[in-house]
Scaffold this active site. Structure first.
Site: not given
Length: 788
Positions: A416, A472
């Protein structure tokens, strides 16, 4: 069973009682007799040597008497010095070694809790650590000898300077969780405060056993090539929490196991789990009714989320670990890999107003990115930023990843806000990181690095070789690295540019035909020049944040008032289109168009080179009512609706299941490298004449395929229907398989469809002329068959 490094002593050294000075004894000094023997001198010198040796022995006996043995837990366990490695609580023969890094603490103690005492917020026993004997470098350590210690839980108390303006938060009033704890115990029931009403009760780590209690049943990594993956992003609790799941343990790891056969039937071979590390779902609850449902606020990175377990804190956390392992094992049995969404960009401790839970109370300036006056950098948008490229922090992250691969058998990780892992750490020191100064080095805190040490370590780690690594490639500080993330030809990326381009083209925006064609080819403009392949692009249209697939075609605007932030949260630029009317209640023609559009998006995902990923529930058209940021809702809006899936089982779900099957059957839709002009041919309304103009809303291609012979795929995103010319193939005829302009079940013509032949015959006058009619906003797939 883990082993400590070899030491000179047969067992860990005895600890010195608190307040008593450690006398070094003979361990740290040369042998006097041996030293004298080497000198010239005869009998007198030998006699002197004996006298000195006798004096030393007498002194040693006095010192040994001064060293009293220490005991804990009512004398049941002996307290020894321990060793500084490995970090964490390590079960050894005869006891447990505890080791924790803290560079700035002036004093430390190990706090032991019996489970009932933890409920009462009472420490069962506190073992003070001697800074001379129980500290090596910046690591505090102690060995507790005795079987009774395994029935306890543990934490640490640190003393030192409390000066937030200097980045130091040592506070003896806090007992903090070991970052290396393998399970964290606090509340047992999800969403329910502690008996005293606290949302943040005292937490403690599990003390491991010296043996494993789990049977892997011969489980081995599946090791799929990434080009062959079809990824399903899912939330562990949300997947089975709704009553319609009819599972015995809804919302848990075991509950999800009971639905793995559904995923296998759907055709996915990889699940990407939203955060399953320990977090506090009630972290907002004291000030509002909101929940931290998604889990992007980690407390401990080694520990699986305890309240996703059907056993709660039973067995002091061991059941939590075993249930997660059960999920992984059973997924592997069904041919499904498990990728974890990991949040190494920030923690639940927030900014300077946040709680002291673990990292902050242990060594705040090491684990967080700080400004000179102690302020927290906030590249995560969540109050703090993990100091990823600090030597200690990056070693911690690599240790954590290794643990989840070796002990928990996971197959990969999605990072993330991974761009934070490329930013320089605070107190950046090129000598410390690279071993020498860098010419012209002007790197400041947070500067993006072309070769970040953490990403380098992960990429070249021998244990993590072959593990899926997905970035990401952006963060909340404005750093956007899609196509440019440091990759070592290993890292894949969530392709946010694919999402945006596909949304624009499918809804009929001018100027995106060429960019859409690049998406279909695996985004070579992003990945080819750097030596990567199409499967380094993880393609998606929708994910957990943002609109669901159904909402993408239902709402032009977001509706996030229920989040309690006056609709300010969530993305404002969704590139969505409601197909002519806002909201779920719309005319029949609009609803039909929405069904076509959802199918068009799914066709695009499944025929694009790269790795397709779709979000839990999109296969049946799950709606969140236009809320594009449902992080704080623990109810039906985030739950997989098994009842709705069954209602739609003959419609969208059937279509998605058949499309995943079709992709797997086509060798050409998961290529190892980017397609060449020999494999792929572009077409327009007429074969061989593609239209890349600004106003083009039509893209078609034909592709040679080893199993199907050749496939033809076309997208018409105009508001007008069109009759397209098909490439001529003498001796063969094109046969329709997919047409999103048709109602189910004719949107996908399977071999077992009762009136399949009649349906195809109805188009024979077109097909005999190498033509095919397409509705507005529709897509088609045809395959080449021998002309008989």
């Amino acid at each position: 069973m883990a082993q400590l490094p070899s030491v000179s002593a047969a067992r860990p050294l005895l600890a010195v009682p608190a307040g008593q000075q450690w006398l070094g004894g003979a361990r740290g000094r040369p042998n006097a007799a041996r030293a004298v023997r080497g000198a010239a001198g005869g009998v007198e010198l030998r006699a002197a040597a004996r006298a000195v040796a006798a004096a030393v022995e007498a002194e040693e006996e006095e010192e040994a008497a001064a060293v009293e043995e220490r005991y804990a837990l009512g004398g049941a366990c002996r307290v020894l010095a321990g060793m500084p490695a490995p970090l964490g609580a390590t079960a050894l023969d005869g006891g447990v070694n505890f080791a924790v890094y803290s560079s700035g603490a002036s004093a430390a103690s190990l706090c032991l809790f019996a489970p009932d005492d933890l409920k009462a917020n009472a420490v069962t026993e506190e073992v003070s650590l001697d800074p001379l004997l129980n500290r090596t470098g910046n690591v505090w350590h102690v060995f507790i000898e005795g079987e009774q210690v395994h029935a306890m839980l543990y934490g640490y108390r640190f003393d030192g300077v409390f000066a937030p303006e200097r980045g130091q938060y040592y506070d003896v009033d806090n007992i903090v969780v070991d970052p290396y704890a393998k399970a964290v115990i606090s509340r047992s029931e999800y969403g329910v405060p502690a008996p005293d009403g606290s949302c943040w009760p005292q937490m403690a780590g599990m003390i491991p056993l010296p043996y494993s209690t789990f049977n892997w049943q011969g489980d081995l990594p599946l090791r799929y090539h990434q080009k062959d993956l079809i990824i399903y992003e899912m939330h562990m609790r949300g997947f089975t929490k709704h009553d319609s799941s009819n599972t015995k343990h809804p919302g848990t790891y075991i509950g999800a196991v009971s639905k793995l056969d559904y995923l296998k039937k759907l055709g996915v071979n990889c699940v990407e789990l939203m955060p399953c590390h320990e977090f506090n779902e009630l972290e907002y609850f004291s000030s509002s009714s909101r929940m931290n449902f998604w889990g992007y606020s980690t407390i401990n990175f080694f520990s699986p989320m305890a309240r996703y377990s059907s056993g709660g804190k039973r067995s002091s956390g061991l059941d939590v670990i075993n249930e997660f392992k059960t999920f992984v094992r059973e997924a592997h049995k069904r041919g499904i890999e498990v990728i974890m969404d990991v949040v190494f960009n920030h923690t639940a401790e927030g900014n300077e107003k946040g709680p002291i839970l673990s990292f902050r109370g242990i060594d705040n300036s090491t684990y967080y990115m700080l400004a000179p006056k102690g302020e927290f950098y906030n590249y995560s948008g969540c109050g703090n930023t993990f100091n990823c490229n600090h030597p200690v922090a990056r070693e911690f992250i690599v240790d954590c990843l290794r643990y989840w691969v070796t002990e928990m058998h996971v197959d990969g990780f999605r990072f993330d806000l991974a761009s934070i892992m490329t930013r320089s750490c605070s107190l950046w020191d090129p000598v410390n990181v690279y071993g020498g100064p860098i010419g012209g080095d002007m790197i400041t805190t947070g500067t993006p690095l072309s070769a970040p040490p953490l990403v380098d370590m992960i990429s070249n780690d021998p244990i993590l070789g072959g593990v899926k690594l997905i970035a990401e490639a952006w963060d909340a500080g404005g750093l956007y690295q899609v196509g440019q993330f440091p990759h070592w030809k290993i890292w894949s990326e969530w392709n946010g540019k694919y999402r945006d381009t596909v949304r624009q083209f499918i809804k009929g925006t001018d100027g995106f035909a060429g960019a859409f064609a690049e998406c279909l080819c695996g985004s070579p403009q992003l990945y080819q020049a750097g030596g990567r392949k199409p499967w380094h692009s993880v393609n998606f249209v929708c994910a957990h944040d943002g609109f669901t697939l159904a909402d993408l075609v239902t709402y032009n605007n977001k509706y996030n008032l229920s989040n309690g932030e006056d609709n300010r949260d969530g993305e404002n630029h969704n590139l969505s289109w409601n197909c002519g009317e806002e909201g779920e209640f719309a005319s029949l023609s609009v609803r039909r168009l929405r069904k076509r559009q959802m199918r068009n998006f799914f066709v695009c995902l499944m025929v694009s080179q790269g790795v397709p990923m779709f979000y839990m529930g999109d296969e049946y058209g799950h709606t969140k009512g236009g809320n594009n940021n449902t992080y704080c809702h623990d109810h039906y809006v985030n739950y997989f609706r098994w009842d709705k899936m069954k209602e739609q089982s003959s419609d969208l779900y059937r279509f998605c299941r058949l499309m995943t099957k079709f992709r797997k059957e086509c060798e050409s839709l998961g290529l190892e490298d980017f397609p060449t002009s020999e494999q792929l041919h572009w077409h327009g309304h007429q074969p061989g004449k593609p239209d890349w103009s600004q106003g083009s809303r039509f893209v078609a291609f034909s592709m040679k395929d080893e199993t199907k012979g050749e496939i033809y795929v076309a997208f018409n995103t105009s508001h007008l229907p069109v009759v397209v010319g098909l490439p001529e193939r003498p001796g063969f005829q094109w046969e329709p398989v997919v047409d999103t302009g048709k109602a189910a079940p004719y949107d996908f013509l399977t071999d077992d469809l009762p009136d399949r032949a009649q349906t195809i015959y109805q188009f024979s006058h077109f097909l005999n002329s190498n033509l095919y009619p397409m509705l507005s906003y529709s897509s088609i797939i045809l395959v080449l068959r021998p002309d008989v």
